[in-house]
Design an enzyme around this catalytic site. Sequence first.
Site, PDB file in Angstrom:
ATOM      1  N   GLU A  36       0.777  -1.269   0.061  1.00 55.85           N
ATOM      2  CA  GLU A  36       0.082   0.104   0.144  1.00 55.85           C
ATOM      3  C   GLU A  36       0.831   0.964  -0.029  1.00 55.85           C
ATOM      4  O   GLU A  36       0.418   2.205  -0.530  1.00 55.85           O
ATOM      5  CB  GLU A  36      -0.830  -0.158   1.309  1.00 55.85           C
ATOM      6  CG  GLU A  36      -2.075  -1.180   1.488  1.00 55.85           C
ATOM      7  CD  GLU A  36      -3.068  -1.062   0.162  1.00 55.85           C
ATOM      8  OE1 GLU A  36      -3.114  -0.086  -0.574  1.00 55.85           O
ATOM      9  OE2 GLU A  36      -3.803  -2.068  -0.085  1.00 55.85           O
ATOM     10  N   HIS A  60      -6.346  -2.651  -6.918  1.00 60.03           N
ATOM     11  CA  HIS A  60      -7.318  -3.436  -6.321  1.00 60.03           C
ATOM     12  C   HIS A  60      -8.264  -4.089  -7.017  1.00 60.03           C
ATOM     13  O   HIS A  60      -9.057  -5.004  -6.583  1.00 60.03           O
ATOM     14  CB  HIS A  60      -7.769  -2.434  -5.144  1.00 60.03           C
ATOM     15  CG  HIS A  60      -6.929  -2.140  -4.171  1.00 60.03           C
ATOM     16  ND1 HIS A  60      -5.854  -1.516  -4.535  1.00 60.03           N
ATOM     17  CD2 HIS A  60      -7.126  -2.594  -2.834  1.00 60.03           C
ATOM     18  CE1 HIS A  60      -5.160  -1.330  -3.263  1.00 60.03           C
ATOM     19  NE2 HIS A  60      -5.952  -1.952  -2.189  1.00 60.03           N
TER      20      HIS A  60
HETATM   21  N1  LIG Z   1     -10.748   0.497   5.458  1.00 61.06           N
HETATM   22  C1  LIG Z   1     -10.023   0.928   4.746  1.00 61.06           C
HETATM   23  O1  LIG Z   1      -9.835   1.904   4.379  1.00 61.06           O
HETATM   24  C2  LIG Z   1      -9.176  -0.313   4.347  1.00 61.06           C
HETATM   25  C3  LIG Z   1      -7.822  -0.079   3.531  1.00 61.06           C
HETATM   26  C4  LIG Z   1      -7.158  -1.035   3.147  1.00 61.06           C
HETATM   27  C5  LIG Z   1      -7.373  -2.587   3.627  1.00 61.06           C
HETATM   28  N2  LIG Z   1      -8.335  -2.639   4.494  1.00 61.06           N
HETATM   29  C6  LIG Z   1      -8.708  -3.892   5.044  1.00 61.06           C
HETATM   30  O2  LIG Z   1      -7.669  -4.383   5.672  1.00 61.06           O
HETATM   31  C7  LIG Z   1      -7.568  -5.840   6.068  1.00 61.06           C
HETATM   32  C8  LIG Z   1      -6.187  -6.273   6.092  1.00 61.06           C
HETATM   33  O3  LIG Z   1      -5.655  -5.778   7.004  1.00 61.06           O
HETATM   34  P1  LIG Z   1      -4.233  -6.448   7.710  1.00 61.06           P
HETATM   35  O4  LIG Z   1      -3.262  -6.487   6.626  1.00 61.06           O
HETATM   36  O5  LIG Z   1      -3.971  -5.564   8.604  1.00 61.06           O
HETATM   37  O6  LIG Z   1      -4.694  -7.761   8.105  1.00 61.06           O
HETATM   38  P2  LIG Z   1      -5.257  -8.302   9.752  1.00 61.06           P
HETATM   39  O7  LIG Z   1      -5.884  -7.146  10.423  1.00 61.06           O
HETATM   40  O8  LIG Z   1      -5.855  -9.345   9.429  1.00 61.06           O
HETATM   41  O9  LIG Z   1      -3.800  -8.322  10.374  1.00 61.06           O
HETATM   42  C9  LIG Z   1      -2.840  -9.256   9.721  1.00 61.06           C
HETATM   43  C10 LIG Z   1      -2.408 -10.403  10.882  1.00 61.06           C
HETATM   44  O10 LIG Z   1      -1.270  -9.796  11.608  1.00 61.06           O
HETATM   45  C11 LIG Z   1      -1.582 -10.037  13.008  1.00 61.06           C
HETATM   46  N3  LIG Z   1      -1.045  -8.678  13.869  1.00 61.06           N
HETATM   47  C12 LIG Z   1      -1.531  -7.612  13.925  1.00 61.06           C
HETATM   48  N4  LIG Z   1      -0.810  -6.930  14.500  1.00 61.06           N
HETATM   49  C13 LIG Z   1       0.172  -7.504  14.933  1.00 61.06           C
HETATM   50  C14 LIG Z   1       1.307  -7.224  15.625  1.00 61.06           C
HETATM   51  N5  LIG Z   1       1.805  -5.742  15.888  1.00 61.06           N
HETATM   52  N6  LIG Z   1       2.280  -8.071  15.623  1.00 61.06           N
HETATM   53  C15 LIG Z   1       1.891  -9.319  15.281  1.00 61.06           C
HETATM   54  N7  LIG Z   1       1.091  -9.826  14.605  1.00 61.06           N
HETATM   55  C16 LIG Z   1      -0.072  -8.906  14.522  1.00 61.06           C
HETATM   56  C17 LIG Z   1      -2.977 -10.262  13.089  1.00 61.06           C
HETATM   57  O11 LIG Z   1      -3.462 -11.301  14.171  1.00 61.06           O
HETATM   58  C18 LIG Z   1      -3.266 -10.848  11.828  1.00 61.06           C
HETATM   59  O12 LIG Z   1      -3.119 -12.194  11.854  1.00 61.06           O
HETATM   60  C19 LIG Z   1      -8.461  -6.203   4.800  1.00 61.06           C
HETATM   61  O13 LIG Z   1      -9.574  -6.654   5.343  1.00 61.06           O
HETATM   62  C20 LIG Z   1      -8.672  -5.017   3.863  1.00 61.06           C
HETATM   63  O14 LIG Z   1      -9.895  -5.212   3.128  1.00 61.06           O
HETATM   64  C21 LIG Z   1      -9.316  -1.625   4.651  1.00 61.06           C
END
Ligand SMILES: NC(=O)c1ccc[n+]([C@@H]2O[C@H](COP(=O)([O-])OP(=O)(O)OC[C@H]3O[C@@H](n4cnc5c(N)ncnc54)[C@H](O)[C@@H]3O)[C@@H](O)[C@H]2O)c1
Length: 354
Positions: free
Chosen positions: A190, A242
């Site tokens: 991103e 995306h």
């Molecule tokens: N709302 C928006 O504007 C927006 C923008 C982009 C993506 N998203 C969404 O975000 C999601 C993806 O987010 P993500 O990649 O953060 O995934 P996620 O929230 O599933 O986190 C990824 C993994 O990292 C672990 N984790 C989190 N913080 C940690 C840390 N500090 N140390 C160790 N492990 C940790 C979590 O337990 C999880 O297993 C998707 O659902 C996507 O659609 C939303």
Amino acid sequence: MQKLTMHTSRIYDILMEDGLLASAANRIAEVLPPGTGRKCCVVCDKTVYMLYGKSNKPLPKSLMDAGYEVGYYAFPPGEESKTLDTVADLCGFMSESHFTREDFIIALGGGVCGDIAGFAASVYMRGIPYVQIPTTLLAMADSSIGGKTGVNTEAGKNMIGTIWQPHLVLIDPKVLETLPEDELLNGLAEIIKAGFLADGTIFDTISEGLPEAAFKAIQVKQAIVEEDERESGKRRLLNFGHTIGHAMEKCSGYCIPHGCAVMNGMYLTALAAEDLGWSSEPIAGLIKNVIDAFAYPICKDYSAEALAEAAAGDKKRVSDNIIIVYPDRPGCCAMRELPIRELEDFIGRGLAKA
Ligand SMILES: NC(=O)c1ccc[n+]([C@@H]2O[C@H](COP(=O)([O-])OP(=O)(O)OC[C@H]3O[C@@H](n4cnc5c(N)ncnc54)[C@H](O)[C@@H]3O)[C@@H](O)[C@H]2O)c1
């Protein structure tokens, strides 16, 4: 301390500093509306709860020391949890625990947590305040700001949601120390996207440090969201990579990591746009360099037909057209509406050149 102020339907600060979790309660107290209660619901997945949610950790300690009554709602980690059922369960938990509209939510976690907790905050008692405390690089650089919330349905990702801005975003880069390498790569995609969209200097900043690069990516998103909060125009640019990326995730049953899918989506889109003569300057080669530099795998497992079918239900669809965001030249993307019936050919052009 690095600080940005977001000017949207709600004005709020984005603060970034190592160790910020330890002073979170004071920062939150400064920004919550007058009359907001002393009770908060910390929403996190179970992994984040074990790492940062237990009572001896800086955030809970800070909240308890400041006199907040704290409830915890922890859900199984992963995209599978981003459903209406989870939101309903969270709202049920809050009702049973007597949370009122004077109370607030803290989203402590990655993008999945932020989307779930933000959605619940927007609908619980018709809307209560929430604070984003992102713990993944992706959530820091992207999902915790801009106010998009939502959940997935059978039809696709983020099909149900709201725009509900947080009252504060607190970023403590120290939490990245526990984040696995592949999750860092997800967030980096991103940040790289923001570089291709608007700020080529981001690429140099990556070598200085991921938090610094994330902060620049936030500034790119801030400028776009402030101009078009409800995604009726310019905000669609943030979807670069995306349309095909989400299709790839869907075809893989969400086994392909989001960041990898987005990198592939940007690359295939750039190749197709070049082939069609849409781009003023060639960009696909630059994207490929970045893909190689960070060892993202190139995915050619799915046919143009399968990807086009998966993308046809995408939210970027407008009637019988789909909006394609493509790179025009370095640091500048553009948009075109493409008839859905031409999407397979578009993706095929990208795949043929990849
Ligand atoms: N709302 C928006 O504007 C927006 C923008 C982009 C993506 N998203 C969404 O975000 C999601 C993806 O987010 P993500 O990649 O953060 O995934 P996620 O929230 O599933 O986190 C990824 C993994 O990292 C672990 N984790 C989190 N913080 C940690 C840390 N500090 N140390 C160790 N492990 C940790 C979590 O337990 C999880 O297993 C998707 O659902 C996507 O659609 C939303």
